[in-house]
Design an enzyme around this catalytic site. Sequence first.
Site, PDB file in Angstrom:
ATOM      1  N   SER A 142       1.116  -0.784   0.146  1.00  0.00           N
ATOM      2  CA  SER A 142      -0.111  -0.013  -0.547  1.00  0.00           C
ATOM      3  C   SER A 142       0.729   1.523  -0.425  1.00  0.00           C
ATOM      4  CB  SER A 142      -0.882   0.075   1.154  1.00  0.00           C
ATOM      5  OG  SER A 142       0.014  -0.107   2.448  1.00  0.00           O
TER       6      SER A 142
ATOM      7  N   ASP B  68      -2.997   6.380  11.136  1.00  0.00           N
ATOM      8  CA  ASP B  68      -2.583   4.731  11.636  1.00  0.00           C
ATOM      9  C   ASP B  68      -1.186   4.331  11.511  1.00  0.00           C
ATOM     10  OD1 ASP B  68      -1.211   4.463   9.256  1.00  0.00           O
ATOM     11  OD2 ASP B  68      -2.944   3.536   8.026  1.00  0.00           O
TER      12      ASP B  68
ATOM     13  N   HIS C 243       1.102   4.027   7.468  1.00  0.00           N
ATOM     14  CA  HIS C 243       1.349   5.045   6.013  1.00  0.00           C
ATOM     15  C   HIS C 243       1.483   5.754   6.672  1.00  0.00           C
ATOM     16  CE1 HIS C 243      -2.502   1.536   5.336  1.00  0.00           C
ATOM     17  NE2 HIS C 243      -0.803   1.241   4.120  1.00  0.00           N
TER      18      HIS C 243
END
Length: 283
Positions: free
Chosen positions: A36, A251, A254
């Site tokens: 990601s 979070d 990331h």
Amino acid sequence: MLKILKLAGLFTFIMFSDQAMAQDPKMYIFLCFGQSNMEGNAKYEAQDTTVDSRFRVLQAVDCPDRGRKKGNWYTAVPPLCRCNTGITPADYFGRTLTANLPKDVRVGVINVSVGGARIELFNQQTSPGYIETAPGWMKAMVAEYNNDPYGRLVELAKIAQRSGVIKGILLHQGESNTGDTLWTKKIKIIYDRLIADLNLKPNQVPLLAGEMLGADQGGICAGMNSIINTLPQVVPNAYIIPSAGCSAAADKLHFDAAGYRTLGRRYGEKMLALLGYKVKGSM
């Protein structure tokens, strides 16, 4: 018979001559893959949408709403991965290169990444079994690459080789393999396969691997960085891109948009150094 052989030889010569003429040695191609953070988790902002036309992206999937088709080149306005992904290190990697390379050099990126994926997804020997047990949301992303992200990366890379020369590979992956002491060997398998499948020379195609979000930012996978930093011991032409100081999303997994910009510039600065160029100044 002799006449036929001469004609066949002439035809072959023309074909290879046309291919050589079509390939621009001043079109630098870079392959990007990972999960990601390479895919791009943060939303891009207005400042990210003004791009030098010398910076190009080879579209990895069809995006009808954006007027993009898989396998075609476009100015590298984000998103550079799939249709609804965000800003990625590849964005400011490309910007850093185009700002510092000679004006007659173009930069092209190919980004095939899947959020949440273990590195096993990019090994064609292990990917079928991995996909079979993957959650539904991941299967949907992988399906956009025809259930073969590695195959899509190679497919696109071969298209890109008609236009330019592959100069390097960018990797950002490891969150889903945190603590995996075999990670470096798994990366080597994929890197070696790419080199072989694309008829490249490993000493001419460096692998740039980015660290996970750093401990200084509270990164929950920062422990993986000690493993990532051993990659050059396994892949001699690998270089580690540090993440210290790259800002985090809430979070703590990331990077935020500013963090992606900083990390992308670091990828770019390292590649410029490897290509023999100096950074002209801050962007």
